[in-house]
Design an enzyme around this catalytic site. Structure first.
Site, PDB file in Angstrom:
ATOM      1  N   GLU A  65     -38.480 -30.225  -3.207  1.00 37.87           N
ATOM      2  CA  GLU A  65     -40.392 -29.635  -2.958  1.00 37.87           C
ATOM      3  C   GLU A  65     -41.123 -30.896  -3.074  1.00 37.87           C
ATOM      4  O   GLU A  65     -40.672 -31.765  -4.036  1.00 37.87           O
ATOM      5  CB  GLU A  65     -40.685 -28.700  -4.554  1.00 37.87           C
ATOM      6  CG  GLU A  65     -41.775 -28.234  -4.795  1.00 37.87           C
ATOM      7  CD  GLU A  65     -41.351 -27.267  -5.464  1.00 37.87           C
ATOM      8  OE1 GLU A  65     -42.843 -26.909  -6.029  1.00 37.87           O
ATOM      9  OE2 GLU A  65     -40.317 -27.612  -7.228  1.00 37.87           O
ATOM     10  N   LYS A 134     -46.280 -22.710  -1.304  1.00 35.25           N
ATOM     11  CA  LYS A 134     -46.113 -21.545  -2.685  1.00 35.25           C
ATOM     12  C   LYS A 134     -46.988 -21.220  -3.088  1.00 35.25           C
ATOM     13  O   LYS A 134     -48.094 -21.284  -3.081  1.00 35.25           O
ATOM     14  CB  LYS A 134     -45.508 -23.440  -3.594  1.00 35.25           C
ATOM     15  CG  LYS A 134     -45.136 -22.900  -5.405  1.00 35.25           C
ATOM     16  CD  LYS A 134     -44.342 -23.875  -5.824  1.00 35.25           C
ATOM     17  CE  LYS A 134     -43.493 -23.405  -6.930  1.00 35.25           C
ATOM     18  NZ  LYS A 134     -43.219 -24.660  -8.073  1.00 35.25           N
ATOM     19  N   CYS A 189     -39.033 -23.051  -4.906  1.00 37.86           N
ATOM     20  CA  CYS A 189     -39.534 -23.063  -6.679  1.00 37.86           C
ATOM     21  C   CYS A 189     -38.897 -21.610  -6.811  1.00 37.86           C
ATOM     22  O   CYS A 189     -38.634 -20.839  -6.950  1.00 37.86           O
ATOM     23  CB  CYS A 189     -39.668 -24.299  -6.636  1.00 37.86           C
ATOM     24  SG  CYS A 189     -38.495 -24.963  -8.613  1.00 37.86           S
ATOM     25  N   ARG A 357      -8.002  14.667  -8.989  1.00 39.34           N
ATOM     26  CA  ARG A 357      -7.473  16.379  -8.011  1.00 39.34           C
ATOM     27  C   ARG A 357      -6.596  16.850  -8.349  1.00 39.34           C
ATOM     28  O   ARG A 357      -6.315  17.859  -8.637  1.00 39.34           O
ATOM     29  CB  ARG A 357      -7.076  15.517  -6.687  1.00 39.34           C
ATOM     30  CG  ARG A 357      -6.346  16.299  -5.984  1.00 39.34           C
ATOM     31  CD  ARG A 357      -6.915  17.403  -5.231  1.00 39.34           C
ATOM     32  NE  ARG A 357      -8.372  16.493  -4.710  1.00 39.34           N
ATOM     33  CZ  ARG A 357      -9.018  16.553  -3.638  1.00 39.34           C
ATOM     34  NH1 ARG A 357      -8.030  16.504  -2.916  1.00 39.34           N
ATOM     35  NH2 ARG A 357      -9.956  15.716  -3.237  1.00 39.34           N
ATOM     36  N   GLY A 369       8.101  11.020  -3.049  1.00 35.95           N
ATOM     37  CA  GLY A 369       9.109  10.705  -1.940  1.00 35.95           C
ATOM     38  C   GLY A 369       9.275   9.524  -2.225  1.00 35.95           C
ATOM     39  O   GLY A 369       8.443   8.454  -2.072  1.00 35.95           O
ATOM     40  N   ASN A 455      11.898   9.851  13.678  1.00 40.44           N
ATOM     41  CA  ASN A 455      11.113  11.033  13.443  1.00 40.44           C
ATOM     42  C   ASN A 455      11.130  12.135  12.752  1.00 40.44           C
ATOM     43  O   ASN A 455      11.082  12.606  11.600  1.00 40.44           O
ATOM     44  CB  ASN A 455       9.940  11.251  13.993  1.00 40.44           C
ATOM     45  CG  ASN A 455       8.797  10.105  14.647  1.00 40.44           C
ATOM     46  OD1 ASN A 455       9.388   8.302  14.411  1.00 40.44           O
ATOM     47  ND2 ASN A 455       8.141   9.783  15.780  1.00 40.44           N
ATOM     48  N   ASN A 470       5.108  23.194  -3.303  1.00 37.66           N
ATOM     49  CA  ASN A 470       5.064  25.012  -3.353  1.00 37.66           C
ATOM     50  C   ASN A 470       6.212  25.484  -4.478  1.00 37.66           C
ATOM     51  O   ASN A 470       5.367  26.359  -5.823  1.00 37.66           O
ATOM     52  CB  ASN A 470       5.465  25.413  -2.081  1.00 37.66           C
ATOM     53  CG  ASN A 470       4.185  24.900  -1.475  1.00 37.66           C
ATOM     54  OD1 ASN A 470       4.949  24.896  -0.103  1.00 37.66           O
ATOM     55  ND2 ASN A 470       3.254  23.908  -1.398  1.00 37.66           N
ATOM     56  N   THR A 479       2.082   8.407  -0.173  1.00 40.55           N
ATOM     57  CA  THR A 479       2.568   6.734  -0.874  1.00 40.55           C
ATOM     58  C   THR A 479       1.876   5.694   0.703  1.00 40.55           C
ATOM     59  O   THR A 479       2.010   5.089   0.453  1.00 40.55           O
ATOM     60  CB  THR A 479       4.389   6.713  -0.420  1.00 40.55           C
ATOM     61  OG1 THR A 479       4.582   7.256   1.007  1.00 40.55           O
ATOM     62  CG2 THR A 479       4.811   7.795  -1.406  1.00 40.55           C
ATOM     63  N   TYR A 492       3.879  10.990  12.738  1.00 40.89           N
ATOM     64  CA  TYR A 492       3.027  12.110  12.850  1.00 40.89           C
ATOM     65  C   TYR A 492       3.382  13.846  11.835  1.00 40.89           C
ATOM     66  O   TYR A 492       4.215  14.043  11.891  1.00 40.89           O
ATOM     67  CB  TYR A 492       2.068  12.550  13.790  1.00 40.89           C
ATOM     68  CG  TYR A 492       1.447  13.171  13.856  1.00 40.89           C
ATOM     69  CD1 TYR A 492      -0.607  12.468  14.262  1.00 40.89           C
ATOM     70  CD2 TYR A 492       0.867  14.651  13.857  1.00 40.89           C
ATOM     71  CE1 TYR A 492      -1.573  13.987  14.226  1.00 40.89           C
ATOM     72  CE2 TYR A 492      -0.041  15.551  14.073  1.00 40.89           C
ATOM     73  CZ  TYR A 492      -1.057  15.137  14.103  1.00 40.89           C
ATOM     74  OH  TYR A 492      -2.486  16.138  13.497  1.00 40.89           O
TER      75      TYR A 492
END
Length: 672
Positions: A65, A134, A189, A357, A369, A455, A470, A479, A492
């Site tokens: 300034e 300013k 400023c 939850r 697991g 899989n 259950n 996880t 999947y």
């Protein structure tokens, strides 16, 4: 927001370099040595720093300034000799800028319609662009600006300076033709220190670079507040902020000035000058990152005012010598204290999500697991904390080990020891017999180690966990982590599925630090748990779906899909900022230059994009899970993408990248 000044200074010293490619632009904040009220001397010092900043690659250069006269002239500002000489000094600087490739902001007193204003003059390439007065004049404590100056105005008017007819007013936006996405606005400023700074209006009218010409004196504790103020303003505006304050040569009759120089971007301090020194600080601003944040934030609404005026100017577009530090682990804080704090916060968020939850579903148990790997270890630790928060016994945690064809003694022993140390209920169910029966049912040859072979094991394990949940009126705690979801590295309806995924927004690089944090800080007197967690950290990441070789893990995930640290890096910049593949590659080369060569990085980046696009269908039906960071893939929250979206555009861009092009790693700067 605060950064170590020494480290910043070292980094800033390396920033010199032309920066405009990929949305980067090099900027500087300069504090020249001056003599109070000696315009000729000050113009000479300013012009020397103008040239030095340009040679350093800066395209935007900000001075303090009233730097042409000095801020501390007091009632000398009433002297017409000083006022006229300041105007002549400005015109001299404008002429000197003719062969310099940058836009400059310099402060001076300016007489307009019979009143004196404290203004910032913007000029480039030998042309005066405009004057910004300013608006907020301090007149308290040690400040008495209203004695000499008149408060600035917003409405843009016209004035004459030498041969130039230019706009004057606070609502000016300066836009370089080489980077039309850059819009620079100015405040001075005190304007920053008031409840509603002009920079708010500037940003809402498109400004993404704010420059501040300042004269901020030093008081005990003021430097910390000033630093936070600049960084915070850049954060709330999603803007860059360049702050240059008066230096040590100002009058010390009543106060002392330190030459504070700060460059911030979206809350991060990129550069800070050493206090009580004069000089130039450099920083490299990522305009694309700022634009990306504004694009995504629909609450960031532009409010165009008709009285704003855009002032174009010319600079040359150049390739980038990018010296700005690129963190190879953007999900992980580099500061040890901050990392520790972050880990505790993440654990709490995960546990509180699961606690809610469990309570809402009136679950009697939580079924997890446990493989002996990192992800399941973290999920178990989070579940333990959730049970402790609910003040229910940990024996309601049913931790299930399910050894199969690829399970090694090391991971099995670690799983068992961890469960025992955490006082959960241990349940062991080998899956080999069930999987062999399944192979027989579907006609799968056990010796064919294909995707069906792998899989089938993952789905068998998930079936076991679901059925136990259950049986026990419980819920399965997932996880899988964020990195696996990004790559689709999950089966999947196998480990892809759960009833609540506590790790869903935790990238693999952060999972490791969370487990280490627990081992270092939360194991109490249990040396067994601490030792087990350390060994889990040392175990290669693996789904363990192929038989061991000589008792050791045969299937290492990172050998198959690539290093998680690279994939997490790609993911962060893709989702957080929407960068192009070429820009992400360039940043990765800099971040990992000592670890991976360019061809390796590019190869794994191609893998990342291919898997990210082709595996979206797995992310489209994810279980619930708590978001902990700014990057997440929940189809209900952060990422909505068609499962069949083509990745041809990104693939084409990847194919165009030349890994040998030196410019990408930032070791040369040449005109485009």
């Amino acid at each position: 927001m605060r950064a170590d000044a020494g480290k910043i200074r070292i980094a800033a010293a390396a920033v010199k370099g032309k920066a405009m490619r990929d949305g980067f632009i090099c900027v500087s904040a300069a504090t020249p040595e001056l003599a109070v009220a000696d315009v000729a001397y000050n113009v000479d010092r300013i012009s020397a720093q103008m040239r030095e900043a340009c040679e350093g690659g800066a395209k935007i250069v900000v001075f303090p300034e009233l730097s042409i006269t000095g801020y501390t002239c007091g009632d000398l500002f009433y002297q017409h000799s000083l006022i006229e000489e300041a105007k002549c000094g400005l015109l001299s600087l404008v002429e000197k800028s003719r062969d310099m490739d940058a836009v400059f902001f310099v402060g001076l007193p300016f007489l307009f319609l019979g009143k004196l204003y404290n203004v910032a003059a913007a000029f480039a390439n030998g042309k005066l662009l405009g004057l910004v007065p300013k608006v907020n004049l301090p007149n308290y404590d040690e400040f008495y600006e209203k004695r000499q100056f008149t408060p600035g105005f917003c409405a843009v008017k016209e004035t004459t300076v030498g041969a130039f007819t230019v706009p004057i007013g606070s609502r000016l936006l300066f836009v370089p033709d080489a980077m039309p996405d850059v819009a620079i606005a100015c405040e001075l400023c005190e304007d920053l220190w008031v409840p509603a700074p002009p920079s708010i209006s500037h940003a809402l009218n498109g400004a993404n670079v704010i420059v501040n010409l300042s004269a901020s004196n030093e008081l005990i504790g003021k430097s910390d507040y000033r630093r936070e103020l600049v960084a915070t303003q850049s954060a709330r505006l999603y803007a860059a902020y360049i702050y240059a304050s008066a230096g040590t040569a100002e009058s010390t009759q009543d106060v002392v000035y330190s030459g504070a120089r700060l460059i911030a971007e979206n809350g991060t301090l990129l550069a800070e000058g050493e206090r009580f020194t004069d000089g130039i600080e450099y920083g490299q601003i990522d305009i694309e990152a700022l634009s990306a944040r504004r694009l995504k934030m629909n609450t960031y609404r532009l409010r165009p005012d008709t009285d704003y005026r855009t002032i174009p100017f010319s600079i040359k577009k150049t390739r980038t010598h990018l010296a700005r530090r690129i963190d190879p682990t953007p999900f992980v804080p580099s500061d040890a204290a901050k990392l520790k704090e972050r880990c505790e916060e993440i654990f709490t968020i995960q546990a509180m999500g699961l606690k809610k939850r469990l309570k809402h579903t009136a679950s009697k148990t939580a079924v997890v697991g446990i493989s002996g790997g990192l992800d399941s270890a973290l999920a178990l630790l989070v579940t333990v904390r959730a049970f402790d928060l609910l003040q229910i016994p940990r024996d309601g945690i049913i931790a299930v080990t399910m050894p199969g064809f690829g399970t090694t003694d090391r991971t099995y022993d670690n799983a068992v020891a961890m469960i025992d140390a955490l006082m959960a209920t241990k349940k062991e169910i080998p899956i080999t017999a069930a999987v062999r029966q399944h192979f027989s049912d579907i006609g799968q040859d056990e010796n064919v180690r294909d995707v069906t072979y792998e899989n089938a094991q993952a789905r068998e394990r998930t079936q076991i966990l679901m059925d136990i949940a259950n049986q026990t009126n419980g819920m399965v705690v997932g996880t899988g982590d964020l990195s696996e979801l990004a790559l689709g590295w999950a089966t999947y309806n196998g480990d892809h599925m759960s009833m609540y995924g506590v790790n869903a927004s935790i990238p693999k690089t952060l999972v490791r630090h969370l487990v280490r944090y627990y081992a270092d800080n939360l194991c109490g007197t249990s040396e067994t748990l601490r030792d087990v967690l350390y060994d889990v950290l040392d175990t290669p990441v693996s789904p363990e779906l192929l038989p061991p070789e000589d008792g050791k893990i045969a299937q290492k995930t990172e050998d198959l899909v690539g290093p998680y640290e690279l994939h997490d890096f790609f993911l962060y910049y893709l989702l957080r900022f929407g960068y192009t593949p070429a820009k992400i590659f360039r940043l990765a080369k800099i971040a990992f230059e000592k670890k991976y060569d360019a061809k390796t990085i590019l190869s794994w980046e191609k893998t990342f994009y291919r898997r990210f696009f082709t595996q979206q269908f797995k992310r489209s039906c994810l279980p619930d899970g708590p978001k902990v960071g700014t990057v997440a893939l929940s189809p209900r929250g952060d990422w909505r993408m068609p499962s069949d979206a083509s990745w041809n555009l990104w693939r084409t861009q990847l194919e165009r990248i030349d890994p040998e092009e030196q410019d990408y790693c930032g070791n040369k700067s040449v005109p485009l």
